[in-house]
Design an enzyme around this catalytic site. Structure first.
Site, PDB file in Angstrom:
ATOM      1  N   PHE A   1       0.867  -1.183   0.000  1.00  0.00           N
ATOM      2  CA  PHE A   1       0.000   0.000   0.000  1.00  0.00           C
ATOM      3  C   PHE A   1       0.901   1.229   0.000  1.00  0.00           C
ATOM      4  O   PHE A   1       1.585   1.511   0.977  1.00  0.00           O
ATOM      5  CB  PHE A   1      -0.942   0.049   1.199  1.00  0.00           C
ATOM      6  CG  PHE A   1      -1.854   1.253   1.128  1.00  0.00           C
ATOM      7  CD1 PHE A   1      -3.018   1.199   0.388  1.00  0.00           C
ATOM      8  CD2 PHE A   1      -1.519   2.442   1.750  1.00  0.00           C
ATOM      9  CE1 PHE A   1      -3.846   2.313   0.265  1.00  0.00           C
ATOM     10  CE2 PHE A   1      -2.339   3.561   1.644  1.00  0.00           C
ATOM     11  CZ  PHE A   1      -3.507   3.497   0.903  1.00  0.00           C
TER      12      PHE A   1
ATOM     13  N   ASP B   1       9.616   3.101   1.628  1.00  0.00           N
ATOM     14  CA  ASP B   1       8.406   3.864   1.947  1.00  0.00           C
ATOM     15  C   ASP B   1       8.173   3.752   3.448  1.00  0.00           C
ATOM     16  O   ASP B   1       7.636   2.766   3.936  1.00  0.00           O
ATOM     17  CB  ASP B   1       7.221   3.311   1.162  1.00  0.00           C
ATOM     18  CG  ASP B   1       5.921   4.059   1.450  1.00  0.00           C
ATOM     19  OD1 ASP B   1       5.875   4.821   2.446  1.00  0.00           O
ATOM     20  OD2 ASP B   1       4.947   3.863   0.710  1.00  0.00           O
TER      21      ASP B   1
ATOM     22  N   LYS C   1       2.853  11.586   6.701  1.00  0.00           N
ATOM     23  CA  LYS C   1       2.032  11.391   7.894  1.00  0.00           C
ATOM     24  C   LYS C   1       2.588  12.121   9.110  1.00  0.00           C
ATOM     25  O   LYS C   1       2.321  13.296   9.294  1.00  0.00           O
ATOM     26  CB  LYS C   1       1.821   9.898   8.150  1.00  0.00           C
ATOM     27  CG  LYS C   1       0.983   9.205   7.065  1.00  0.00           C
ATOM     28  CD  LYS C   1       0.511   7.852   7.481  1.00  0.00           C
ATOM     29  CE  LYS C   1      -0.208   7.128   6.364  1.00  0.00           C
ATOM     30  NZ  LYS C   1      -1.452   7.759   5.920  1.00  0.00           N
TER      31      LYS C   1
END
Length: 406
Positions: free
Chosen positions: A147, A232, A261
């Site tokens: 994801f 990531d 984030k």
């Protein structure tokens, strides 16, 4: 923390969204009005312990005083110039972020998906300009069950049909191999490979942690093949796993690091591509950009986030409280929990399907005043703010035990 008198109830607000908001997420039926630290409050004044922390965007809790102060200070001065001009906050942000990560240069963006898209563009440009891959032949190797976001390019290499179906035609140039399979990775890498793009821990897949040595093995493969390793760390980074970066558990230094984030402190969207100078130097003026990327408000908040991490306090908290989390989950194995995976303050918990789906368990926990989120069938994710106390964590585990035994 007292919520203002609601003009509309939670149920009324949820109903009001239906005709005017497009369907994307499937939120729990709670309407948050205020928050402080590890706690949120709905419009009726009910309090909930936040055990999701905005998918790690709230690593430092809601409204951390140092981050709020940095935002207020900058709001009173300057919020946006666009990158048509310089601003007085960006240099310090980049200097401190490179020092924290041990890399050389920063490309500031806004959302995590933008960081991933930018990382893909940079890797392809590097492949053509530096590695010598023939034009339009560059490939990037990715892992199944990944994801990395929901843009058209990213869903092109997703294996989640819910994310893909109906959004083709898909972007070419990606090779998908099983996660945690070095042999498959080696077989997929060839002279056209620009990069390997991986999550050190797969969050959306259920906090899937690879075998010891996998990340180091991938690093060795990329070095031997002369291609880039892109990590990531948008969910796994910035303290969540007990280290600043999850790759540090194996001593791996990627060529390109994707952050987001928590970098915005739960206040503004902030993301970044952080990389070796040789890699990011392939970009020249006009080849990439973002009006809001590197804006002074984002840079000021991002610098305050880096300052919190420079102390090592939050990394230590995640490591120490991770022991409490794993201990509590161990006690529940065979008593409603069939298995779990955890590192630092991050866990994927597989609930016995006979007890309910992940969604049903999340709703029952909401009734006990604890907020979590489900993923993939009967799995729930736990990712509380790194500011949580041991007592709050034990309380959340007790609520989970109660729900599973009900």
């Amino acid at each position: 923390m007292t919520a203002p008198a609601p003009t509309r109830s939670s149920a009324e607000l949820i109903r009001a969204e239906e005709p005017v908001l497009a369907h994307n997420y499937h939120p729990l039926p709670v309407v948050v009005a205020r928050a402080e630290g590890t706690w949120v409050e709905d419009v009726e004044g009910r309090r909930y312990l936040d055990m999701l922390a905005g998918y790690s965007a709230l690593n430092f809790g809601h409204r951390h005083p140092a981050l709020i102060e940095a935002a207020h200070r900058q709001l009173d001065r300057l919020t946006l110039t666009s990158r048509a001009f310089h601003n007085d906050q960006l240099a310090e942000f980049a200097e401190r972020l490179t020092a924290l990560t041990g890399l050389d240069m920063v490309l500031p963006m806004n959302t995590g998906a933008e960081a991933v898209e930018s990382g893909i563009k940079v890797a392809r440009k590097w492949a053509y300009d530096v590695k010598g891959v023939p034009a339009d032949r560059a490939t990037i190797v990715v892992a199944a069950e990944n994801f990395h976001g929901r843009t058209t390019t990213i869903v092109s290499f997703s294996t989640d049909e819910t994310a893909r179906a109906g959004f083709g035609p898909f972007t070419p140039g990606f090779r998908i191999v099983p996660y945690n399979d070095l042999a498959a990775m080696e077989a997929a890498i060839d002279e056209t490979t620009a990069a390997v793009l991986l999550e050190p821990i797969q969050g959306e897949a259920g906090v899937v942690i690879p075998d010891d040595g996998y990340l180091a093995g991938v690093r060795a493969l990329t070095e031997r093949a002369g291609c880039l390793l892109i990590a990531d760390e948008i969910q796994s980074g910035l303290g969540r796993t007990g280290r600043t970066l999850a790759v540090e558990h194996e001593g791996v230094v990627p060529d390109v690091l994707l952050l987001g984030k928590a970098l915005g402190g739960g206040i503004v969207p902030v993301s970044a591509v952080v990389a070796r100078r040789e890699v990011l130097s392939v970009l020249h003026p006009g080849e990439h950009g973002s009006t809001f990327g590197g804006n002074p408000l984002a840079a000021a908040v991002g610098t305050a986030v880096v300052e919190l991490l420079e102390t090592g306090e939050y990394q230590r908290r995640a490591e120490e409280l991770g022991v409490v989390l794993r201990g509590g989950l161990h006690r529940l194995v065979g008593r409603g929990v069939v298995g779990f995976r955890a590192r630092g303050l991050w866990a994927g918990v597989d609930v016995d399907p006979a007890i309910g789906t992940g969604r049903e368990v999340s709703e029952r926990l909401m009734g006990e005043g604890v907020l979590v989120k489900d993923t993939h069938g009967s799995t729930i994710r736990l990712a509380p703010p790194l500011t949580i106390t041991a007592e709050e964590l034990e309380s959340a585990l007790a609520s989970l035990e109660k729900v599973l035994g009900a």
